[in-house]
Design an enzyme around this catalytic site. Sequence first.
Site, PDB file in Angstrom:
ATOM      1  N   HIS A  18      -5.007   4.714   1.139  1.00 43.52           N
ATOM      2  CA  HIS A  18      -3.703   5.320   1.431  1.00 43.52           C
ATOM      3  C   HIS A  18      -3.226   6.211   0.285  1.00 43.52           C
ATOM      4  CE1 HIS A  18      -1.806   2.610  -1.482  1.00 43.52           C
ATOM      5  NE2 HIS A  18      -2.572   1.654  -0.980  1.00 43.52           N
ATOM      6  N   GLU A 110      -4.383  -4.966   3.335  1.00 45.51           N
ATOM      7  CA  GLU A 110      -4.466  -5.188   1.896  1.00 45.51           C
ATOM      8  C   GLU A 110      -4.737  -6.659   1.588  1.00 45.51           C
ATOM      9  OE1 GLU A 110      -5.214  -4.543  -1.053  1.00 45.51           O
ATOM     10  OE2 GLU A 110      -3.569  -3.261  -1.780  1.00 45.51           O
TER      11      GLU A 110
END
Length: 281
Positions: A18, A110
């Site tokens: 990201h 994550e």
Amino acid sequence: MVNHEKKMPPKRIILMRHGESAGNVDAGAYATTPDHKIPLTEEGRAQAREAGKKMRALISTQSGGACGENWRVYFYVSPYERTRTTLREVGKGFSKKRVIGVREECRIREQDFGNFQVEERMRIVKETRERFGRFFYRFPEGESAADVYDRVSSFLESMWRDVDMNRHQVDPSSELNLVIVSHGLTSRVFLTKWFKWTVEEFERLNNFGNCEFRVMELGASGEYTFGIHHTEEEMLGWGMSKEMIDDQMDRVDGCRVTSNDSCSLHLHEYFDLLDVTDDEE
């Protein structure tokens, strides 16, 4: 009955982290905002738009033949706010014609560091992780990289079933590119599983930069490699050893040994006293 003759292995598998998030700029953000709700900064959005343009240019210029002209992309994305926003900005670089679909995939989220993260406490915890080892250290109320490995392994199996059963609904005349928009550690774990790297080799790896993407492409060996789109110098910068890089380059032209033969690369780590031949011989 599934027609496996229509199996369309992707030409490329692209892993992307990201863009810059509020947590990358200020670690204190995690103390008041849940990790999955941490947003991108404006810089992160700009990084993602630029990465989308570069990704499209790479795919369109490197694709060749009839299939290459009809290239398509399919995205897998982590459900976190920062990855979803990254994908929205990346998507601006592609026309609707080129995008087959998007799937939000929880297994590529994550690493779980716990709930709200107090900055000073997390600093001490991460120092402890460095002493313990990044792969096996489990965060209090969270996960270890080994835990992430288990769920990423499950995702990889599902992704390959999608390919095997043509769930991406790829036309045989098209060239498929899979893009995985995820997180730094999750991507490194994915690569460790894919290339069968050891824990020690995982520990060597450096994190992806914000909106950095790494391209695995099918080589002449029928195996995926970084060696087509990335230089040896780049791979050294990622933390890969000479042996890891040599393996990537061998995959380009088909000179790599078979997976069974490659197992011997680690024999010396476990069987240093092996005799060359049996006594009987």
